[in-house]
Design a protein around this motif. Structure first.
Motif, mmCIF file in Angstrom:
data_model
loop_
_atom_site.group_PDB
_atom_site.id
_atom_site.type_symbol
_atom_site.label_atom_id
_atom_site.label_comp_id
_atom_site.label_asym_id
_atom_site.label_seq_id
_atom_site.Cartn_x
_atom_site.Cartn_y
_atom_site.Cartn_z
ATOM 1 N N PRO A 1 0.836 -1.216 0.000
ATOM 2 C CA PRO A 1 0.000 0.000 0.000
ATOM 3 C C PRO A 1 0.861 1.252 0.000
ATOM 4 O O PRO A 1 1.997 1.240 0.481
ATOM 5 C CB PRO A 1 -0.793 -0.130 1.308
ATOM 6 N N LEU A 2 0.307 2.314 -0.545
ATOM 7 C CA LEU A 2 1.002 3.593 -0.526
ATOM 8 C C LEU A 2 1.171 4.045 0.921
ATOM 9 O O LEU A 2 0.196 4.185 1.656
ATOM 10 C CB LEU A 2 0.196 4.623 -1.313
ATOM 11 N N GLN A 3 2.395 4.274 1.334
ATOM 12 C CA GLN A 3 2.685 4.712 2.693
ATOM 13 C C GLN A 3 2.971 6.211 2.691
ATOM 14 O O GLN A 3 3.823 6.673 1.938
ATOM 15 C CB GLN A 3 3.890 3.954 3.250
ATOM 16 N N VAL A 4 2.238 6.951 3.491
ATOM 17 C CA VAL A 4 2.472 8.389 3.601
ATOM 18 C C VAL A 4 2.638 8.756 5.062
ATOM 19 O O VAL A 4 2.186 8.042 5.955
ATOM 20 C CB VAL A 4 1.317 9.210 2.975
ATOM 21 N N ALA A 5 3.292 9.877 5.281
ATOM 22 C CA ALA A 5 3.489 10.386 6.637
ATOM 23 C C ALA A 5 3.203 11.879 6.639
ATOM 24 O O ALA A 5 3.325 12.539 5.602
ATOM 25 C CB ALA A 5 4.918 10.110 7.109
ATOM 26 N N ASN A 6 2.819 12.404 7.781
ATOM 27 C CA ASN A 6 2.565 13.838 7.877
ATOM 28 C C ASN A 6 3.838 14.620 7.608
ATOM 29 O O ASN A 6 4.915 14.265 8.081
ATOM 30 C CB ASN A 6 2.025 14.193 9.259
ATOM 31 N N GLU A 7 3.710 15.684 6.820
ATOM 32 C CA GLU A 7 4.843 16.537 6.471
ATOM 33 C C GLU A 7 5.426 17.164 7.742
ATOM 34 O O GLU A 7 4.698 17.767 8.533
ATOM 35 C CB GLU A 7 4.387 17.638 5.513
ATOM 36 N N PRO A 8 6.738 17.028 7.972
ATOM 37 C CA PRO A 8 7.348 17.660 9.147
ATOM 38 C C PRO A 8 7.207 19.179 9.104
ATOM 39 O O PRO A 8 7.319 19.788 8.039
ATOM 40 C CB PRO A 8 8.820 17.243 9.037
ATOM 41 N N ILE A 9 6.953 19.775 10.258
ATOM 42 C CA ILE A 9 6.824 21.226 10.373
ATOM 43 C C ILE A 9 8.188 21.793 10.745
ATOM 44 O O ILE A 9 8.746 21.449 11.782
ATOM 45 C CB ILE A 9 5.761 21.596 11.421
ATOM 46 N N LEU A 10 8.718 22.657 9.900
ATOM 47 C CA LEU A 10 10.041 23.229 10.135
ATOM 48 C C LEU A 10 9.969 24.298 11.221
ATOM 49 O O LEU A 10 8.921 24.900 11.458
ATOM 50 C CB LEU A 10 10.601 23.802 8.840
ATOM 51 N N ALA A 11 11.104 24.557 11.864
ATOM 52 C CA ALA A 11 11.117 25.430 13.044
ATOM 53 C C ALA A 11 11.380 26.898 12.734
ATOM 54 O O ALA A 11 10.989 27.777 13.501
ATOM 55 C CB ALA A 11 12.174 24.931 14.032
ATOM 56 N N PHE A 12 12.079 27.194 11.654
ATOM 57 C CA PHE A 12 12.397 28.576 11.256
ATOM 58 C C PHE A 12 13.162 29.336 12.345
ATOM 59 O O PHE A 12 12.942 30.521 12.569
ATOM 60 C CB PHE A 12 11.124 29.346 10.862
#
Length: 514
Positions: A31-42
């Motif tokens: 199955p297509l495996q996806v993960a939540n996009e990491p939030i960068l800290a800036f």
């Protein structure tokens, strides 16, 4: 004995070549495996901070010309409008035009001409476009989409990151995953027959009407129906035009064919009148105010006899969301969660807390802490000062902003207060209960069962994440279709069940008749 095979479209998915991108892995039959996009800290000196500051500098004092786009044709009408930066009204961030009725009807006709071929395209091929768009947004276009959301919609860099990059790429990736998994949902087959389901797009066009406050919502309102084989007329908000057009261009860059999504800014009532009067309307995907959604619903009802199919109406209309605090609650959690929920993005989130219920025994402490921390909130220009927490509100005419009301109740009246929470407003979007007493949490969960579509325990009422907390509410808050969850894509299909019999019927008579 017949050989049972999956439908052709599903076989194409299973046999597809390996496809890899940021945040996902898809190989062979897995199955297509996806993960939540990491939030960068800036953080200061970080590459992501330098990139967005450079993008903001490029936008300074610039006005982007944004046409209506029907197919591959960029069209300008005489009804020219401007989007102003909410924290600097001297800066016209975009010049755009309203589509007139003639152009909207042309867009409808062009969409319908493209519908059949798009609907017949395998879902795996359509999914590839949105997966590629997600990679573009989270990669080479990240700083651009952030900067345009900051200057156009007044978001801080982290709020823009959460919205325009993380949530939007999550929508595109998770919707693709859910669409592919839906293809695998097939009925039981027993000899001598084979049963299958084809998840067709709907006959006609979908009207997508998006709000100002989330770039991600616009991309999802137009994108999810298109992913499922539909053609779409997208009317973005006037006050989110800059970022919305950037999302549209990314979709086209990712391979979305012309005429699948028409980009048509328009006067709201005129757009509503035009799409609801078309016999080919098959759906409305809406986020906005209750009066506007009710008006659209009434127009659909008045025109019901002219439609070729019953239109699907999906709407999210906001809420008057609550934080209920019990005497057993952790005060630090209440204060920090309420400040973020009520005042982040100037309270302009559909899920923002606007009702706080506090027991009398905790009120002096909570009040003091709220006032103390509130005084530290920095108001300013988020494009120039990354220390800003609170920027300008978009619309001075509406109470959709940083307004928090507090109700102090006697500690022993918490059950009566829970009933008050449930019955005070007509909305039912989000809400939170803060308590350490497990019995109270159970009671509150039961008593507030219909008070919120997204219910939080010891957490703030904002911050739902695609794939983790599918979002939406009922009552006056909308149709609760839960974008960000696996069932949302089904809303934009018209399934067809196919039964193929491999053994002819030899006699019309039943055995008992012999």
């Amino acid at each position: 004995m017949s050989l049972l095979l999956p439908p052709l479209a599903l076989r194409r998915v299973l046999l597809a070549r390996p496809w890899r991108g940021a945040g996902l892995q898809w190989k062979h039959t897995h199955p297509l495996q996806v993960a939540n996009e990491p939030i960068l800290a800036f953080t200061r000196g970080s590459p992501e901070r330098d990139a967005v500051q450079k993008a903001l500098s490029a936008l300074k004092s610039q006005t982007e010309a944004i046409p209506c786009v029907v197919g591959d044709e960029e069209v300008w009408t005489s009804d020219v409008q401007y989007q102003l930066s909410p924290f600097n009204h001297r800066h016209k961030v975009a010049k755009f035009c309203y589509a007139d009725k003639t152009l909207l009807n042309k867009a409808i006709e062009a969409s319908l001409a493209a519908r059949k071929e798009w609907d017949l395209k395998p879902v795996s091929d359509r999914a590839q476009i949105f997966l590629k768009a997600a990679d573009i947004l989270s990669g080479p276009r990240r700083a651009e989409i952030l900067a345009k959301t900051i200057v156009g919609q007044g978001k801080t860099v982290i709020q823009a990151e959460i919205d325009a990059v993380a949530e939007l790429t999550d929508f595109f990736r998770f919707n693709a995953k859910f669409a592919l998994e839906l293809e695998g949902e097939q009925p039981i087959s027993l000899p001598p027959s084979t049963n299958s389901v084809i998840y067709r797009g709907m006959e006609g066009f979908v009207a997508a009407i998006s709000p100002f406050n989330f770039t991600a919502i616009g991309g999802n309102l137009a994108g999810a129906p298109a992913l499922m084989g539909n053609v779409v007329l997208w009317k973005p908000s006037d006050t989110a035009m800059l970022a919305s057009y950037a999302v549209y261009r990314v979709l086209r860059e990712a391979g979305l064919p012309p005429n699948i999504i028409q980009f048509v800014p328009a006067d709201g009532p005129m757009f509503g009148d035009t799409v609801t009067s078309s016999e080919h309307l098959c759906g409305i995907n809406f986020t906005g105010s209750v009066p506007t959604f009710k008006r659209l619903w009434k127009q659909v009802a008045l025109n019901i006899d002219r439609y070729r199919t019953f239109p699907r109406l999906a709407g999210e209309c906001g809420g008057k969301n609550f934080h209920f605090v019990h005497s057993s609650a952790d005060v630090d959690s209440v204060v920090s969660g309420t400040l973020r929920s009520a005042f982040e993005y100037a309270g302009q989130k559909c899920s923002a807390c606007s009702r706080l219920y506090v027991p009398a025994s905790l009120w002096p402490q909570i009040k003091g802490r709220l006032l103390e921390e509130h005084s530290r909130i920095k108001v300013g220009n988020p494009a120039e000062d990354f220390g800003t927490f609170f920027s300008a509100v978009i619309d001075a005419k509406e109470i959709f902003g940083p307004v928090l009301t507090v109700y102090v109740y006697p500690d022993d009246k918490y059950k009566e207060t829970l009933r008050l929470v449930d019955g005070t407003t007509s909305f039912g979007l989000t809400g939170a209960v803060f308590a350490q007493d497990k019995k109270v949490i159970q009671e509150a969960t039961e008593m507030l069962r219909h008070a919120a579509g997204n219910f939080y325990i010891n957490d703030k009422s904002t911050g739902s994440v695609v794939g983790q907390q599918p979002f939406g509410g009922s009552r006056a808050s909308g149709t609760n279709d839960k974008p960000g969850g696996p069932h949302y894509v089904l809303r934009w299909t018209s399934p067809q069940v196919i039964k193929e019999t491999h053994q002819p019927l030899g006699d019309w008579r039943y055995a008992y008749m012999q």
